[in-house]
Write a protein that holds these residues in place. Structure first.
Motif, PDB file in Angstrom:
ATOM      1  N   THR A  64     -31.598  18.184 -12.664  1.00  0.00           N
ATOM      2  CA  THR A  64     -31.846  18.146 -14.111  1.00  0.00           C
ATOM      3  C   THR A  64     -30.526  18.084 -14.871  1.00  0.00           C
ATOM      4  O   THR A  64     -30.380  17.307 -15.819  1.00  0.00           O
ATOM      5  N   LEU A  65     -29.564  18.912 -14.445  1.00  0.00           N
ATOM      6  CA  LEU A  65     -28.261  18.911 -15.112  1.00  0.00           C
ATOM      7  C   LEU A  65     -27.598  17.542 -15.015  1.00  0.00           C
ATOM      8  O   LEU A  65     -26.973  17.071 -15.966  1.00  0.00           O
ATOM      9  N   THR A  66     -27.741  16.899 -13.853  1.00  0.00           N
ATOM     10  CA  THR A  66     -27.151  15.568 -13.682  1.00  0.00           C
ATOM     11  C   THR A  66     -27.793  14.570 -14.637  1.00  0.00           C
ATOM     12  O   THR A  66     -27.105  13.796 -15.306  1.00  0.00           O
ATOM     13  N   VAL A  67     -29.130  14.617 -14.717  1.00  0.00           N
ATOM     14  CA  VAL A  67     -29.841  13.702 -15.609  1.00  0.00           C
ATOM     15  C   VAL A  67     -29.426  13.954 -17.064  1.00  0.00           C
ATOM     16  O   VAL A  67     -29.175  13.016 -17.821  1.00  0.00           O
ATOM     17  N   SER A  92     -22.966  22.526 -25.167  1.00  0.00           N
ATOM     18  CA  SER A  92     -21.577  22.933 -25.336  1.00  0.00           C
ATOM     19  C   SER A  92     -20.928  23.227 -23.991  1.00  0.00           C
ATOM     20  O   SER A  92     -19.730  23.034 -23.814  1.00  0.00           O
ATOM     21  N   VAL A  93     -21.714  23.692 -23.011  1.00  0.00           N
ATOM     22  CA  VAL A  93     -21.150  23.977 -21.693  1.00  0.00           C
ATOM     23  C   VAL A  93     -20.850  22.672 -20.949  1.00  0.00           C
ATOM     24  O   VAL A  93     -19.795  22.509 -20.335  1.00  0.00           O
ATOM     25  N   MET A  94     -21.789  21.717 -21.069  1.00  0.00           N
ATOM     26  CA  MET A  94     -21.649  20.479 -20.298  1.00  0.00           C
ATOM     27  C   MET A  94     -20.493  19.607 -20.767  1.00  0.00           C
ATOM     28  O   MET A  94     -20.040  18.735 -20.045  1.00  0.00           O
ATOM     29  N   ARG A  95     -20.037  19.833 -22.018  1.00  0.00           N
ATOM     30  CA  ARG A  95     -18.946  19.018 -22.540  1.00  0.00           C
ATOM     31  C   ARG A  95     -17.572  19.554 -22.173  1.00  0.00           C
ATOM     32  O   ARG A  95     -16.563  18.951 -22.485  1.00  0.00           O
ATOM     33  N   THR A  96     -17.522  20.727 -21.538  1.00  0.00           N
ATOM     34  CA  THR A  96     -16.219  21.350 -21.274  1.00  0.00           C
ATOM     35  C   THR A  96     -15.565  20.759 -20.026  1.00  0.00           C
ATOM     36  O   THR A  96     -16.246  20.200 -19.169  1.00  0.00           O
ATOM     37  N   PRO A  97     -14.241  20.928 -19.918  1.00  0.00           N
ATOM     38  CA  PRO A  97     -13.559  20.465 -18.700  1.00  0.00           C
ATOM     39  C   PRO A  97     -14.027  21.236 -17.467  1.00  0.00           C
ATOM     40  O   PRO A  97     -14.020  20.712 -16.363  1.00  0.00           O
ATOM     41  N   PHE A 115     -15.295  15.247 -11.248  1.00  0.00           N
ATOM     42  CA  PHE A 115     -16.617  14.631 -11.400  1.00  0.00           C
ATOM     43  C   PHE A 115     -17.568  15.760 -11.780  1.00  0.00           C
ATOM     44  O   PHE A 115     -17.259  16.931 -11.545  1.00  0.00           O
ATOM     45  N   PRO A 116     -18.709  15.451 -12.384  1.00  0.00           N
ATOM     46  CA  PRO A 116     -19.599  16.521 -12.843  1.00  0.00           C
ATOM     47  C   PRO A 116     -20.020  17.467 -11.716  1.00  0.00           C
ATOM     48  O   PRO A 116     -20.450  17.020 -10.646  1.00  0.00           O
ATOM     49  N   ASN A 117     -19.873  18.763 -11.960  1.00  0.00           N
ATOM     50  CA  ASN A 117     -20.231  19.779 -10.956  1.00  0.00           C
ATOM     51  C   ASN A 117     -21.624  19.617 -10.367  1.00  0.00           C
ATOM     52  O   ASN A 117     -21.813  19.855  -9.175  1.00  0.00           O
ATOM     53  N   PRO A 118     -22.648  19.291 -11.195  1.00  0.00           N
ATOM     54  CA  PRO A 118     -24.010  19.255 -10.625  1.00  0.00           C
ATOM     55  C   PRO A 118     -24.155  18.298  -9.453  1.00  0.00           C
ATOM     56  O   PRO A 118     -25.063  18.469  -8.644  1.00  0.00           O
ATOM     57  N   LEU A 119     -23.242  17.323  -9.351  1.00  0.00           N
ATOM     58  CA  LEU A 119     -23.314  16.414  -8.193  1.00  0.00           C
ATOM     59  C   LEU A 119     -23.136  17.185  -6.889  1.00  0.00           C
ATOM     60  O   LEU A 119     -23.779  16.872  -5.884  1.00  0.00           O
ATOM     61  N   ILE A 120     -22.265  18.209  -6.914  1.00  0.00           N
ATOM     62  CA  ILE A 120     -22.100  19.048  -5.723  1.00  0.00           C
ATOM     63  C   ILE A 120     -23.430  19.717  -5.411  1.00  0.00           C
ATOM     64  O   ILE A 120     -23.872  19.753  -4.265  1.00  0.00           O
ATOM     65  N   GLY A 121     -24.055  20.254  -6.477  1.00  0.00           N
ATOM     66  CA  GLY A 121     -25.318  20.967  -6.299  1.00  0.00           C
ATOM     67  C   GLY A 121     -26.404  20.073  -5.741  1.00  0.00           C
ATOM     68  O   GLY A 121     -27.154  20.477  -4.855  1.00  0.00           O
ATOM     69  N   VAL A 122     -26.484  18.854  -6.255  1.00  0.00           N
ATOM     70  CA  VAL A 122     -27.524  17.931  -5.793  1.00  0.00           C
ATOM     71  C   VAL A 122     -27.400  17.728  -4.282  1.00  0.00           C
ATOM     72  O   VAL A 122     -28.392  17.823  -3.552  1.00  0.00           O
ATOM     73  N   CYS A 172     -27.771  26.167 -15.412  1.00  0.00           N
ATOM     74  CA  CYS A 172     -26.650  26.645 -14.595  1.00  0.00           C
ATOM     75  C   CYS A 172     -26.957  28.045 -14.071  1.00  0.00           C
ATOM     76  O   CYS A 172     -26.609  28.392 -12.942  1.00  0.00           O
ATOM     77  N   MET A 173     -27.635  28.838 -14.897  1.00  0.00           N
ATOM     78  CA  MET A 173     -27.931  30.213 -14.487  1.00  0.00           C
ATOM     79  C   MET A 173     -28.941  30.236 -13.342  1.00  0.00           C
ATOM     80  O   MET A 173     -28.890  31.132 -12.497  1.00  0.00           O
TER      81      MET A 173
END
Lengths: 246, 207
Positions: B45-48, B73-78, B85-92, B148-149
């Motif tokens: 979901t975060l990736t989408v 606001s969280v997703m726009r941060t470094p 690359f976006p963290n959620p990719l690791i999670g996926v 994220c939580m």
């Protein structure tokens, strides 16, 4: 250490059964112990939070309780364009930087606050309407400027440039950034404040107060806590004069 | 203390056969499967949402509820792209793998010790990373992202029970297994406590 292969298999079978039963009892007891301690921990935590909430209810940014000297009309952190020396007459405006009627009132408010400088406190409260695409952004941009003591000039800029950015359905972030830059602000600090959830919370606090007061649209004026119906250009001036006289 | 047969120390192949005796060895595959799927759903979901945000910078993610609970606001941060690359990719990828491992174990797979070591390394990296993110979220970004939580919770659960299974019948393993729920509760309460204190002004304004 190791359990050597037993001589008698039947004895070991019976023993295994007893051990299994014992192990089950142990597991049951352990589960019960676990649950008891877990329940106590959670209960203790809930009690601590409840106690703190009871001691310190709603001191938050959009808290329902008012601090000393505050009202829903004027909070301690509300922006004042001018301040009356005696503090007797206060005019509060709930405004939306993208609202055309507010821009229409702006020159009048500017002339009034010059005319009554030192005698009337002019307070600005944010009330961005959901229908205005960039209104909340504009409020955040002004609030971010206010953190650099540039509230007034940014407030003026917003109305002066409203036709440039208003009534559009695209984000005006870059435009507001340009305004801030043009006013020589510390841009790193401005950008940080602009995006800070606390800035948005600060804007929403004003909105919450407005909603609690029954503000329906913008601009809405309150003179010493009384709604001023502004039909004619003179209405506001008359109301102020009456308040100063009375 | 009297030793019972399930305290036996075994070696070699017997150890693999005796795996089922380790605490939580039977429930772990289920946890891996379910936790893996939940974590996968959150990361996916975060990736989408991230893609939607990239296409339209003005997009408001579904989990941006209020100034504190705000994915946007969280997703726009470094911090949301620590490795470039976006963290959620690791999670996926990672959660899908964990779910597959759980399913394989349910189907009868009995991994070798090196596989368990790899699993431990993976969940350990995950739990360390997640705590760094918790720290950043609370004290640097100042906002919480609900999806994220979900990942925090799942990662901590998976780390905890994989570790307990790997510790097996060692002294530490047995002690922790005995009080596994207590330790876990204390762990979660600590994080909830930090969140409560950090955003106290906001929470107390809600009541």
């Amino acid at each position: 250490m190791a359990f050597k292969s037993p001589q008698n298999t039947t004895a070991s079978g019976a023993r295994a059964k007893i051990d299994a039963a014992r192990a089950q009892d142990r597991r049951r007891a352990a589960r019960k112990r676990n649950m008891t301690i877990v329940a106590s921990l959670v209960a203790a935590f809930a009690v601590i939070v409840a106690v703190f909430l009871a001691v310190d209810p709603g001191s938050g940014p959009d808290g329902d309780t008012l601090a000393a000297g505050e009202s829903r009309y004027v909070r301690s952190d509300s922006h004042r364009l001018t301040t009356a020396a005696d503090g007797k007459v206060t005019l509060v405006e709930f405004l939306d930087f993208e609202c055309e009627a507010c821009r229409g009132m702006y020159p009048l408010v500017e002339s009034l606050r010059k005319e009554y400088e030192g005698r009337v406190t002019f307070v600005v409260r944010y009330f961005p309407l959901p229908g205005h695409f960039n209104a909340e952004r504009a409020a955040r941009a002004v609030e971010a400027a206010a953190q650099q003591d540039k509230f007034e000039i940014m407030y003026q800029r917003m109305y002066q440039t409203q036709t440039e950015w208003g009534e559009k359905r695209t984000p005006a972030d870059e435009y507001f950034r340009g305004l801030a830059q043009g006013l020589g602000m510390d841009m790193a600090a401005w950008q940080k404040a602009y995006e800070d959830p606390a800035t948005l919370a600060r804007v929403k606090k004003d909105v919450a107060d407005g909603q609690a007061l029954g503000v329906q649209g913008t601009p809405t004026f309150y003179l010493n806590g009384t709604l001023v119906q502004v039909q004619m250009q003179d209405d506001l001036k008359k109301a102020i004069d009456a308040a100063l006289a009375g | 203390m009297q030793r019972s047969p399930d305290d036996l120390t075994l070696s070699g192949d017997e150890q693999i056969a005796g795996e089922a005796d380790r605490p939580f060895a039977r429930s772990l595959p289920w946890l891996l499967l379910v936790g893996g799927l939940v974590g996968f759903a959150a990361a996916f979901t975060l990736t989408v949402e991230k893609i939607a945000l990239l296409r339209d910078p003005d997009y408001v993610p579904t989990c941006s509820i209020n100034p504190i609970l705000s994915c946007g606001s969280v997703m726009r941060t470094p911090q949301a792209e620590v490795f470039g690359f976006p963290n959620p990719l690791i999670g996926v990828a990672a959660f899908a793998a964990l779910a597959a491992i759980g399913a394989a174990m349910l189907a009868g797979a009995r991994p070798r010790p090196w596989f368990w070591a790899g699993l431990q390394a993976g969940v350990t990296f995950g739990v360390v990373f997640v705590h760094w993110l918790i720290w950043q979220s609370l004290y640097v970004i100042g906002a919480l992202c609900p999806y994220c939580m979900v990942v925090w919770v799942v990662t901590i659960l998976l780390f905890w029970y994989v570790t307990l299974v790997n510790l097996g019948r060692t002294r530490a393993g047995r002690l922790l297994a005995e009080y596994h729920a207590v330790a876990l509760t204390a762990w979660f309460l600590l994080i909830i406590g930090l969140i409560t204190v950090r955003f106290w002004d906001y929470w107390s304004s809600l009541i």
